[in-house]
Design a protein around this motif. Structure first.
Motif, PDB file in Angstrom:
ATOM      1  N   LEU A 132       0.939  -1.195  -0.045  1.00  0.00           N
ATOM      2  CA  LEU A 132       0.063   0.052   0.190  1.00  0.00           C
ATOM      3  C   LEU A 132       0.941   1.254  -0.035  1.00  0.00           C
ATOM      4  O   LEU A 132       0.539   2.323  -0.555  1.00  0.00           O
ATOM      5  CB  LEU A 132      -0.815  -0.010   1.183  1.00  0.00           C
ATOM      6  N   LEU A 133       1.808   1.544   0.746  1.00  0.00           N
ATOM      7  CA  LEU A 133       2.623   2.344   0.809  1.00  0.00           C
ATOM      8  C   LEU A 133       3.558   2.515  -0.401  1.00  0.00           C
ATOM      9  O   LEU A 133       3.557   3.716  -1.030  1.00  0.00           O
ATOM     10  CB  LEU A 133       3.866   2.117   1.760  1.00  0.00           C
ATOM     11  N   ALA A 174       2.444   1.631  -3.418  1.00  0.00           N
ATOM     12  CA  ALA A 174       1.374   2.150  -4.401  1.00  0.00           C
ATOM     13  C   ALA A 174       1.094   3.870  -4.207  1.00  0.00           C
ATOM     14  O   ALA A 174       1.167   4.585  -5.172  1.00  0.00           O
ATOM     15  CB  ALA A 174       0.106   1.396  -4.229  1.00  0.00           C
ATOM     16  N   GLU A 175       1.348   4.203  -3.144  1.00  0.00           N
ATOM     17  CA  GLU A 175       0.908   5.620  -2.832  1.00  0.00           C
ATOM     18  C   GLU A 175       2.261   6.232  -3.025  1.00  0.00           C
ATOM     19  O   GLU A 175       2.046   7.483  -3.712  1.00  0.00           O
ATOM     20  CB  GLU A 175       0.893   5.716  -1.164  1.00  0.00           C
ATOM     21  N   ALA A 214       2.170   6.501  -6.854  1.00  0.00           N
ATOM     22  CA  ALA A 214       1.136   7.774  -7.561  1.00  0.00           C
ATOM     23  C   ALA A 214       1.493   8.965  -7.199  1.00  0.00           C
ATOM     24  O   ALA A 214       1.341   9.875  -7.902  1.00  0.00           O
ATOM     25  CB  ALA A 214      -0.208   7.545  -6.492  1.00  0.00           C
ATOM     26  N   ASP A 215       2.293   9.212  -6.058  1.00  0.00           N
ATOM     27  CA  ASP A 215       2.803  10.708  -5.892  1.00  0.00           C
ATOM     28  C   ASP A 215       3.934  10.991  -6.689  1.00  0.00           C
ATOM     29  O   ASP A 215       4.002  11.988  -7.529  1.00  0.00           O
ATOM     30  CB  ASP A 215       3.386  10.652  -4.445  1.00  0.00           C
ATOM     31  N   GLU A 244       2.038  11.675 -10.100  1.00  0.00           N
ATOM     32  CA  GLU A 244       1.509  13.040 -10.057  1.00  0.00           C
ATOM     33  C   GLU A 244       2.552  14.258 -10.254  1.00  0.00           C
ATOM     34  O   GLU A 244       2.275  15.113 -10.796  1.00  0.00           O
ATOM     35  CB  GLU A 244       0.841  13.216  -8.791  1.00  0.00           C
TER      36      GLU A 244
END
Length: 132
Positions: free
Chosen positions: A103-104, A106-107, A110-111, A114
């Motif tokens: 999960l971390l 993937a976060e 994503a950052d 972005e």
């Protein structure tokens, strides 16, 4: 007499080994205490084998050797059950940590995506900074 001496010396060598492993922190205390407790029972019984025969007679076992073998098997079975329980708990903890890590990751990705998008379109970044 020879067997008594060999058994006693083996117990003392094992005692020294367990203490050294504990001193170097290569063996956790809870396991060290388990093995030390066992050695504090085994060493006196190895030095005084008649005592073991007396205990076997009290329990109705044919001989001290049979009693030692039975108790050894029970002890090892309990150790195996305990270690299986520990491994199961560690597997669950590892699975949970892997999920949290995914999960971390993937976060973070994503950052990064972005940020890369903002780097490709600097005019949007200026608009946001003027508006924001």
């Amino acid at each position: 007499m020879k067997l008594t001496l060999v058994t006693g010396l083996t117990g003392l060598v094992l005692l020294a080994t367990i203490v050294e492993l504990l001193r170097r922190r290569q063996l956790r205390e809870k396991y060290g205490m388990l093995w030390l407790g066992l050695l504090f029972v085994v060493i006196p019984l190895s030095l005084f084998p008649r005592l073991l025969d007396g205990v076997a007679d009290l329990l109705g076992v044919a001989s001290g050797v049979s009693l030692v073998l039975f108790l050894g098997i029970v002890f090892l079975l309990l150790v195996c059950i305990h270690l299986s329980w520990e491994v199961s708990a560690l597997e669950e903890e590892t699975r949970t940590l892997a999920e949290e890590f995914a999960l971390l990751r993937a976060e973070v990705e994503a950052d990064r995506a972005e940020r890369a998008e903002w780097a490709r379109h600097p005019d949007r970044a200026e608009m946001v900074s003027r508006d924001g």
